[in-house]
Design a protein around this motif. Structure first.
Motif: not given
Length: 712
Positions: A269-298
């Motif tokens: 749901d757009e109100r859950k703002n998970i696209v912004s979370l994914l963009e935050a992860y995509g824009q931050t190389k150090s976060l990508q090196e440190l952790a995986n991102l798992v999005i369970v969306a229905g």
């Protein structure tokens, strides 16, 4: 209606209309309507049913018969325990439809539920409604029965409206998609009627309910919901590994599945703002090196088959993964079950990961409780319930959900500092058990509700002194001015029909006029004497020919009626002038309304709510403003009379021609709008499947409706 008031234990009626509700295996995340609220009401019902002193709990929802979903939702009754059941009531079409499309069917739902309650051995002690649609139903039931109304909003229309405007959605688009005006109006009426409003957080009261005209903090109480600590717990060392089914699913997506997991679990749901979370992860190389991102969306089989909102969110997630080349770093699994959810949290906790909720606003956030109970630190939106949860548990960080940098920085500050991770994890485990158990919630709830039940004054029905043939099993009620009256020839034909079939039906008139005025008109126009007269806009009921007044009804509608305060609140408004004394009555305050200079009716209602005045206001024929007690109206009086005589609403023909007739026509009555120059005031009833718009004017329209419905 039988009413043996509580002599043993409490009988609590919970109402939650939309979504898919069943006792087990909730389909959480299936769509925008099957989220935290459905889980909350089922868990609340179970917790209350286990409490000492509670005799019966009924959770009422909508009956759904749809081959596309489980047959569980078409069972009229689902027993969960000896004193707990889910009751499903028909509302609108058989198939499953979004909550925004349910508004035209809420009056029908209320009528069906009122009929069902009438068949029970006793009335509930309290009605507790969840969300605006159930609130709409609850107001009607509370006004008819005198039962105390408790309400939980879960999310609020004014707050959502404000946030949708902030992200660039236009007013017309918002209304078309969300029917926001109907929702906000229902919320205002619910706040006006409710004796107690239960919220999950203090923030909800201060930043969301304060947006409403009828804002009364003294009627509001914070009772945080609980979580199931047996189901949600941290990984246990030495215990055999859980099913690795979901871990195997993640392995298909992730290049290095052993890295810490940043977990988001919500509806697409757009109100859950998970696209912004994914963009935050995509824009931050150090976060990508440190952790995986798992999005369970229905759950999904084919994105193209989902509703537009879910389709849009999931498609954008795939685009962002592609733009930032996040393959092997992000998992977006297609399926998970309710049984998988505790395992998912524990997998994230075992990896020393973080749970993140970046929603634009989160009314409460049950997933935050589940994640914390599993040992996960939290990063969550600073808008709504997470403020209280993280404030109580001291187990995470609040962020601005519109700032991708803030989201990334918060995640890094936990993942890069093992000591901080451990502190947040331990704090969460300790404080969830302290603040958020269902047992504590249920006990606090009953302590709040018991005083409302103790002071309850039910609608008592006095023994009838008027006679009515038991074989009359249908009724016809008509408005007077510009409906029954207006064409002498048509009126004469109608009178003949009434006299011919008089033994077959109950004949009633419902009007805004006073009794003396109605009697004069009946005599002057040779109208057959009605069996029932509902006068002064539903504030008075008389049974003819003896003109026996229903005193119980007068006592019932006197609740919270303060006409002197009402007059003072309106005396300074332009365009309003009091009607003559012969048009006023004890329970009706009437004004002439000059549309050229008077405020719109919505503004007048807003002013009255700000003064904490709970009333019904109607504008008829474009020039008459009538204000009566909240429990009074033509429609409510008609339903009371029909209940007295055990006449089903679907055998009650009701005719009207102006705005004051609207609530008689909505719901399960056989409604007809006669053709006259004021019928546009009722044009919004065209969505109601059981309202017939006659071609004939005045009494011709009534005769046409009698033929249309095959009334005799």
């Amino acid at each position: 209606m039988v009413d043996t008031a509580s002599t043993s234990g409490l009988y609590i009626l919970l109402i939650s209309v939309h979504g898919l509700i069943r006792g087990q295996d909730l389909e959480l995340g299936r769509d925008a309507d099957t989220g935290g609220q459905t889980k909350y009401v089922v868990e609340l019902a179970k917790a209350l049913s286990r409490q000492e002193g509670v005799e019966r709990v009924d959770l009422v929802t909508r009956l759904v018969v749809d081959e596309a979903i489980s047959p569980d939702y078409k069972a009229p009754v689902e027993k969960l325990s000896e004193n707990l059941q889910i009751v499903r009531i028909k509302a609108g079409p058989d198939e499953y439809i979004p909550k925004e499309q349910l508004w035209p069917h809420m009056d029908s739902f209320a009528d069906h539920l009122y009929t069902w309650l009438s068949e029970q051995s006793r009335l509930p002690d309290v009605i507790h409604t969840h969300y605006a649609d159930a609130g709409y139903v609850g107001v009607r039931l509370a006004n008819l029965t005198g039962l105390p109304l408790v309400h939980t909003g879960h999310s609020l229309g004014r707050d959502k409206y404000r946030r949708l405007l902030a992200v660039g959605m236009g007013i017309e688009q918002i209304e078309q998609r969300y029917h926001m005006q109907a929702r906000i109006s229902a919320e205002e009426d619910t706040l006006s009627c409710a004796e107690l409003v239960i919220t999950s957080t203090r923030n909800e009261i201060e930043s969301q309910y304060e947006l409403y005209d009828y804002y009364t903090p003294e009627k509001m109480a914070v009772i945080p919901p609980g979580t199931d600590l047996e189901q949600f717990h941290p990984p246990i060392e030495g215990q055999p590994a859980e099913s690795r089914a979901f871990q195997n699913t993640l392995n298909l997506f992730l290049r290095d599945p052993a890295k810490p997991m940043i977990l988001a679990l919500s509806r697409p749901d757009e109100r859950k703002n998970i696209v912004s979370l994914l963009e935050a992860y995509g824009q931050t190389k150090s976060l990508q090196e440190l952790a995986n991102l798992v999005i369970v969306a229905g759950n999904r089989d084919d994105i193209r088959e989902l509703n537009d909102g879910a389709q849009s969110v999931l498609t954008e997630l795939l685009w962002v993964i592609d733009v930032y080349e996040l393959y092997g770093k992000v998992a977006l699994p297609k399926h998970h079950s309710a049984e998988n959810v505790p395992e998912i949290y524990r997998l994230a906790a075992a990896s020393r990961g973080v749970f993140v909720n970046p929603a634009l606003t989160e009314p409460f956030g049950l997933t935050l409780l589940e994640a914390a109970a599993s040992g996960l630190p939290l990063v969550a939106t600073e808008n709504g319930g997470p403020v209280d949860i993280i404030g109580n548990c001291r187990n995470g960080l609040l962020v601005d959900p519109l700032s991708r940098e803030a989201i990334a920085d918060a995640l890094l500050s936990i993942l890069q500092k093992p000591a901080r991770w451990q502190e947040f994890s331990s704090n969460g485990l300790r404080n969830i058990a302290r603040f958020y158990s269902w047992e504590a919630h249920a006990k606090a709830y009953l302590a709040m509700v018991q005083p409302l039940v103790s002071k309850r004054k039910p609608l008592t029905q006095v023994p009838s002194t008027h006679q009515f043939s038991s074989y009359r099993n249908r009724a016809l009620f008509t408005a007077l001015d510009n409906t029954l009256l207006g064409d002498a020839e048509a009126l004469e034909q109608f009178a003949k029909v009434v006299r011919t079939h008089r033994r077959q039906f109950l004949f009633g008139i419902a009007t805004g006029r006073r009794l003396d005025s109605v009697l004069t008109i009946l005599k002057r126009n040779s109208i057959p004497t009605p069996d029932v007269l509902i006068t002064s806009l539903g504030t008075e009921i008389y049974y003819t020919s003896e003109l026996f007044a229903d005193i119980a009804w007068s006592y019932h509608i006197d609740h919270s009626w303060t006409p002197q305060v009402l007059r003072r609140a309106l005396e300074s408004l332009p365009g309003l002038s009091p009607q003559p004394k012969n048009e006023q009555s004890r329970f009706k305050v009437s004004y002439f309304y000059d549309a050229q200079i008077a405020p719109p009716l919505d503004e007048i209602l807003g002013l009255l709510r700000q003064q904490e005045l709970s009333v019904n206001a109607t504008l008829s024929f474009g020039q008459y403003l009538d204000i009566v007690p909240a429990r009074a109206s033509k429609g409510q009086a008609l339903r009371y009379v029909a209940s007295q005589y055990n006449i089903p609403l679907d055998r009650t023909l009701v005719t009207g021609g102006s705005g004051g007739d609207a609530d008689m026509l909505r719901g399960n009555t056989l409604g007809v709008v006669v053709a006259n120059r004021h019928q546009e005031e009722l044009s919004n009833l065209s969505e109601n499947e059981q309202v017939y718009f006659a071609n004939g004017a005045h009494a011709w329209g009534i005769l046409e409706a009698i033929r249309h419905y095959g009334f005799f």
